[in-house]
Design a protein around this motif. Structure first.
Motif, PDB file in Angstrom:
ATOM      1  N   GLN A  71     104.323 -81.970  57.037  1.00 10.25           N
ATOM      2  CA  GLN A  71     105.746 -82.088  57.352  1.00 10.25           C
ATOM      3  C   GLN A  71     105.950 -82.291  58.849  1.00 10.25           C
ATOM      4  O   GLN A  71     106.792 -83.077  59.271  1.00 10.25           O
TER       5      GLN A  71
ATOM      6  N   LYS B  97     105.383 -85.872  59.802  1.00 10.28           N
ATOM      7  CA  LYS B  97     106.536 -86.719  59.493  1.00 10.28           C
ATOM      8  C   LYS B  97     107.648 -86.514  60.518  1.00 10.28           C
ATOM      9  O   LYS B  97     108.244 -87.470  61.011  1.00 10.28           O
ATOM     10  N   ASP B  98     107.934 -85.242  60.825  1.00  9.74           N
ATOM     11  CA  ASP B  98     109.020 -84.935  61.763  1.00  9.74           C
ATOM     12  C   ASP B  98     108.748 -85.521  63.142  1.00  9.74           C
ATOM     13  O   ASP B  98     109.636 -86.089  63.784  1.00  9.74           O
TER      14      ASP B  98
ATOM     15  N   ARG C 229     106.889 -88.011  64.087  1.00 11.84           N
ATOM     16  CA  ARG C 229     106.951 -89.469  64.161  1.00 11.84           C
ATOM     17  C   ARG C 229     108.392 -89.942  64.246  1.00 11.84           C
ATOM     18  O   ARG C 229     108.686 -90.939  64.917  1.00 11.84           O
TER      19      ARG C 229
ATOM     20  N   TRP D 174      99.580 -92.913  66.925  1.00 10.00           N
ATOM     21  CA  TRP D 174      99.923 -92.491  65.580  1.00 10.00           C
ATOM     22  C   TRP D 174      98.775 -92.715  64.604  1.00 10.00           C
ATOM     23  O   TRP D 174      98.846 -92.274  63.455  1.00 10.00           O
TER      24      TRP D 174
END
Length: 252
Positions: free
Chosen positions: A92, A95-96, A98, A109
């Motif tokens: 999670q 995702k946050d 990025r 990345w």
């Protein structure tokens, strides 16, 4: 009416002031941040949002721990490391982060695309989100690392041992960041000079030879316990391993 800085505000200011003084991040009034770090004033809560990179991490750690972002344990987790980092779900967080740093030019990345874990620690910001790792291979002196290596070394939080105190400066022994031409590592301990105070204002109470300390840029930020030193070293070596495994480290 003057306000008193909280313990979390003081701790955050100790680590945030060095790059703020250099103009790399944070509000324009770096002297006010130094006042908070010296526990001479409050008001860090009004300035912390200007440190947008750090805020993103504090908010993630705080949410996972059900604590305020400027709780001392949350602040410690980001800059030094502690068990609160292990409560953050790596997938999670990946995702946050990025989304939050989508516009960061040069971010690596590939670390996340390859499935390697993302940790909400300052070292991840330095070695993955910032672009400097990608610049290490430039120029004829690859193995020297050049300016990029110097910036990475200064920007990361590193530990050291105070050997001598000379006015507002100290002599410390610490392990420098190294670059083999393909991988980052840590060299043998060397002596360096750092500031612990400026014109009577300091980031912490007086230091003495033998103190274990943390450093950010050319400042001593805090005194470390053996457990904190070990935690910082572990988080640093873990992140270096992840960074090195992400390519090998990208060549420009």
């Amino acid at each position: 009416m003057a306000t008193t800085a909280t313990a979390g505000e003081v701790l955050f200011a100790r680590y945030a002031y060095p790059p703020n003084e250099l103009g790399y991040c944070g509000p324009a009034d770096a002297d006010a941040v130094l006042d908070v770090a010296a526990a001479a004033a409050g008001g860090m809560i009004e300035r912390v949002q200007a440190f947008d990179g750090a805020v993103a991490y504090l908010e993630v750690i705080a949410a996972a721990a059900a604590l305020p972002p400027l709780d001392p344990r949350v602040v410690e987790a980001y800059w030094v490391g502690n068990e609160l980092l292990d409560r953050v779900d790596p997938a999670q967080f990946a995702k946050d982060i990025r989304v939050r740093f989508a516009g960061e030019t040069g971010a690596n990345w590939e670390v996340l695309a390859g499935g390697l874990p993302a940790v909400a620690h300052h070292s991840f910001q330095v070695f993955t989100v910032y672009p400097w790792v990608g610049l290490l291979g430039r120029g004829a002196t690859n193995t020297a690392g050049g300016p990029a290596l110097h910036i990475l070394d200064r920007c990361r939080i590193r530990d050291g041992t105070v050997l001598a105190v000379e006015g507002d400066e100290v002599v410390v022994r610490s392990r420098p960041l190294t670059w083999s031409g393909r991988e980052l590592g840590l060299g043998e301990p060397v002596e360096e000079r750092a500031r612990w105070a400026q014109a009577g204002r300091s980031l912490l109470a007086a230091v003495v030879p033998g103190d274990m300390v943390s450093l950010h840029w050319d400042w001593v930020c805090d005194r470390l316990t053996p457990e904190q030193r070990d935690e910082l070293q572990r988080r640093t070596t873990d992140q270096l391993a992840l960074t090195n495994a992400a390519a090998p480290v990208r060549q420009a």
